[in-house]
Design a protein around this motif. Structure first.
Motif, PDB file in Angstrom:
ATOM      1  N   PRO A   1       0.792  -1.237   0.000  1.00 35.86           N
ATOM      2  CA  PRO A   1       0.000   0.000   0.000  1.00 35.86           C
ATOM      3  C   PRO A   1       0.818   1.278   0.000  1.00 35.86           C
ATOM      4  N   SER A   2       2.134   1.174   0.219  1.00 37.42           N
ATOM      5  CA  SER A   2       2.988   2.358   0.203  1.00 37.42           C
ATOM      6  C   SER A   2       4.031   2.311  -0.899  1.00 37.42           C
TER       7      SER A   2
ATOM      8  N   TYR B   1       5.901  13.156  -9.939  1.00 34.92           N
ATOM      9  CA  TYR B   1       5.658  12.314  -8.763  1.00 34.92           C
ATOM     10  C   TYR B   1       6.244  12.998  -7.548  1.00 34.92           C
ATOM     11  N   GLN B   2       5.413  13.214  -6.542  1.00 30.63           N
ATOM     12  CA  GLN B   2       5.852  13.829  -5.299  1.00 30.63           C
ATOM     13  C   GLN B   2       5.715  12.813  -4.178  1.00 30.63           C
ATOM     14  N   LYS B   3       6.828  12.560  -3.488  1.00 26.53           N
ATOM     15  CA  LYS B   3       6.882  11.510  -2.463  1.00 26.53           C
ATOM     16  C   LYS B   3       7.353  12.087  -1.132  1.00 26.53           C
ATOM     17  N   PHE B   4       6.514  11.922  -0.114  1.00 29.16           N
ATOM     18  CA  PHE B   4       6.895  12.272   1.248  1.00 29.16           C
ATOM     19  C   PHE B   4       7.438  10.993   1.873  1.00 29.16           C
ATOM     20  N   VAL B   5       8.744  10.926   2.037  1.00 30.47           N
ATOM     21  CA  VAL B   5       9.422   9.679   2.372  1.00 30.47           C
ATOM     22  C   VAL B   5       9.313   9.364   3.863  1.00 30.47           C
ATOM     23  N   GLN B   6       8.994   8.107   4.156  1.00 25.62           N
ATOM     24  CA  GLN B   6       9.127   7.592   5.518  1.00 25.62           C
ATOM     25  C   GLN B   6      10.583   7.163   5.657  1.00 25.62           C
ATOM     26  N   PRO B   7      11.413   7.902   6.413  1.00 24.57           N
ATOM     27  CA  PRO B   7      12.867   7.739   6.321  1.00 24.57           C
ATOM     28  C   PRO B   7      13.408   6.378   6.739  1.00 24.57           C
ATOM     29  N   ALA B   8      12.712   5.668   7.601  1.00 25.06           N
ATOM     30  CA  ALA B   8      13.234   4.373   8.046  1.00 25.06           C
ATOM     31  C   ALA B   8      13.153   3.327   6.944  1.00 25.06           C
ATOM     32  N   SER B   9      12.056   3.334   6.188  1.00 24.20           N
ATOM     33  CA  SER B   9      11.839   2.301   5.177  1.00 24.20           C
ATOM     34  C   SER B   9      12.098   2.781   3.756  1.00 24.20           C
ATOM     35  N   ARG B  10      12.080   4.102   3.542  1.00 29.01           N
ATOM     36  CA  ARG B  10      12.164   4.723   2.228  1.00 29.01           C
ATOM     37  C   ARG B  10      10.910   4.495   1.397  1.00 29.01           C
ATOM     38  N   PHE B  11       9.887   3.875   1.987  1.00 30.45           N
ATOM     39  CA  PHE B  11       8.589   3.814   1.329  1.00 30.45           C
ATOM     40  C   PHE B  11       7.931   5.185   1.425  1.00 30.45           C
ATOM     41  N   ALA B  12       6.803   5.324   0.744  1.00 31.07           N
ATOM     42  CA  ALA B  12       6.078   6.584   0.779  1.00 31.07           C
ATOM     43  C   ALA B  12       5.187   6.643   2.012  1.00 31.07           C
ATOM     44  N   LEU B  13       5.394   7.663   2.853  1.00 30.94           N
ATOM     45  CA  LEU B  13       4.413   7.933   3.892  1.00 30.94           C
ATOM     46  C   LEU B  13       3.115   8.343   3.214  1.00 30.94           C
ATOM     47  N   THR B  14       3.243   9.167   2.207  1.00 32.24           N
ATOM     48  CA  THR B  14       2.187   9.490   1.246  1.00 32.24           C
ATOM     49  C   THR B  14       2.893   9.983  -0.013  1.00 32.24           C
ATOM     50  N   ALA B  15       2.362   9.641  -1.170  1.00 32.62           N
ATOM     51  CA  ALA B  15       2.943  10.111  -2.425  1.00 32.62           C
ATOM     52  C   ALA B  15       1.845  10.233  -3.466  1.00 32.62           C
ATOM     53  N   VAL B  16       2.070  11.112  -4.430  1.00 28.58           N
ATOM     54  CA  VAL B  16       1.070  11.388  -5.464  1.00 28.58           C
ATOM     55  C   VAL B  16       1.751  11.443  -6.834  1.00 28.58           C
ATOM     56  N   PHE B  17       1.169  10.743  -7.796  1.00 29.95           N
ATOM     57  CA  PHE B  17       1.622  10.798  -9.179  1.00 29.95           C
ATOM     58  C   PHE B  17       0.522  11.467  -9.999  1.00 29.95           C
ATOM     59  N   VAL B  18       0.872  12.566 -10.658  1.00 33.69           N
ATOM     60  CA  VAL B  18      -0.069  13.304 -11.494  1.00 33.69           C
ATOM     61  C   VAL B  18       0.365  13.172 -12.951  1.00 33.69           C
TER      62      VAL B  18
ATOM     63  N   VAL C   1      -2.763   8.123  -5.790  1.00 39.43           N
ATOM     64  CA  VAL C   1      -2.200   8.342  -4.453  1.00 39.43           C
ATOM     65  C   VAL C   1      -1.780   7.000  -3.856  1.00 39.43           C
ATOM     66  N   THR C   2      -0.586   6.943  -3.294  1.00 40.90           N
ATOM     67  CA  THR C   2      -0.109   5.759  -2.609  1.00 40.90           C
ATOM     68  C   THR C   2       0.375   6.136  -1.213  1.00 40.90           C
ATOM     69  N   GLY C   3       0.423   5.155  -0.326  1.00 42.94           N
ATOM     70  CA  GLY C   3       0.942   5.386   1.025  1.00 42.94           C
ATOM     71  C   GLY C   3      -0.055   5.962   1.999  1.00 42.94           C
ATOM     72  N   ALA C   4      -1.242   6.319   1.540  1.00 43.18           N
ATOM     73  CA  ALA C   4      -2.189   7.021   2.399  1.00 43.18           C
ATOM     74  C   ALA C   4      -3.355   6.156   2.857  1.00 43.18           C
ATOM     75  N   SER C   5      -3.907   5.360   1.964  1.00 43.80           N
ATOM     76  CA  SER C   5      -5.159   4.666   2.249  1.00 43.80           C
ATOM     77  C   SER C   5      -4.947   3.235   2.729  1.00 43.80           C
ATOM     78  N   GLU C   6      -5.835   2.793   3.609  1.00 43.72           N
ATOM     79  CA  GLU C   6      -5.819   1.404   4.063  1.00 43.72           C
ATOM     80  C   GLU C   6      -6.143   0.441   2.927  1.00 43.72           C
ATOM     81  N   GLU C   7      -6.750   0.947   1.863  1.00 43.60           N
ATOM     82  CA  GLU C   7      -7.104   0.105   0.720  1.00 43.60           C
ATOM     83  C   GLU C   7      -6.015   0.096  -0.346  1.00 43.60           C
TER      84      GLU C   7
END
Length: 263
Positions: free
Chosen positions: A116-117, A171-188, A199-205
């Motif tokens: 999901p992220s 693509y704008q990515k707000f990085v979760q620094p421990a994992s380097r996954f997206a805390l939240t990110a958006v591709f337009v 949107v990735t990294g934000a929703s439980e789905e």
């Protein structure tokens, strides 16, 4: 780690045959599966490595101008070889994880896992890409079906993904620094017939399209078009790194930044 057999086929046909055995599991770059094996969270009887299948690696353009990327292509290769054709996609691939992850992880592995992220689901969904398997073609809107869930069937392999190239993208990515996954990110991605926002990294789905923003940006591709919009916090991920409200706020902020950068 439990004991398992290991096979390394050199063709898609041989890989599909090997995956037909009971409890066999495909191994791409191993960036998710290997840690799961080490923690005994997975126990396949046979690992079917896809690393020796040359026909599912590489980046090219087809006759329709789409960027075609083999499912076994590493992130690092996408970052290098797609830069001239789809700069936003290449830039995104170049920021996944760290150099070790980028040189081992693959496009197909990321999409099959559908974390999901993860970054690639946002690129595929925003680009309206087509996922090609050994048996069929799956539209991006049909492929992603929830957290760690996809339209792939048992034994089905991603052999290629075809990306239409937009007029503008970022693509704008707000990085979760421990994992380097997206805390939240958006591709337009802006196409002649409209804008897609994933949107990735934000929703439980898992990955999703922000359709309200798509409509507003299709009328006016400017950050100001988002001023009156907001994203509901319901269903957003809630963990020690961020609240649902924080992630919902990030979606709008990052979408605006992506539009500004793409414009």
């Amino acid at each position: 780690m439990y004991a398992f057999d290991f096979v390394r086929p050199t063709s898609v046909a041989d890989a599909v045959a090997a995956l037909g055995e009971a409890d066999a599991q495909a191994l791409g770059g191993g960036q998710t599966l290997i840690p799961a094996l080490k923690q005994r969270l997975a126990s396949p009887s046979t690992l079917v490595s896809l690393g020796a299948i040359a026909e599912i690696r590489g980046v090219c353009l087809d006759d329709d101008g789409r960027v075609c990327i083999g499912g076994g292509t590493t992130h690092a290769t996408v970052a290098r070889q797609a830069a001239a054709h789809y700069p936003a996609l290449a830039a995104m691939a170049g920021r996944i994880g760290d150099p070790a992850v980028r040189n081992r992880g693959t496009l197909g592995g990321s999409l099959a896992n559908n974390d999901p992220s993860a970054c690639y689901p946002a690129a595929v969904l925003a680009s309206n890409a087509t996922v090609i398997t050994n048996t069929r073609r799956i539209a991006a809107d049909d492929y992603f079906q929830g957290m760690f869930t996809t339209a792939l069937e048992e034994g089905e392999l991603i052999t290629e993904v075809r990306f239409p190239v937009p007029q503008a993208a970022n693509y704008q990515k707000f990085v979760q620094p421990a994992s380097r996954f997206a805390l939240t990110a958006v591709f337009v991605a802006r196409f002649a017939d409209g804008v897609r926002v994933a949107v990735t990294g934000a929703s439980e789905e898992g990955v999703f399209r922000w359709t309200e923003a798509e409509a507003a940006l299709s009328d006016s591709f400017t950050p100001g078009a988002l001023a009156a919009l907001s994203v509901p916090a319901d269903g957003m991920i809630d963990d020690l790194h961020g609240t649902p409200e924080y992630r919902a706020h990030l979606v709008r902020v990052l979408t605006g930044r992506a539009v500004a950068a793409a414009g």
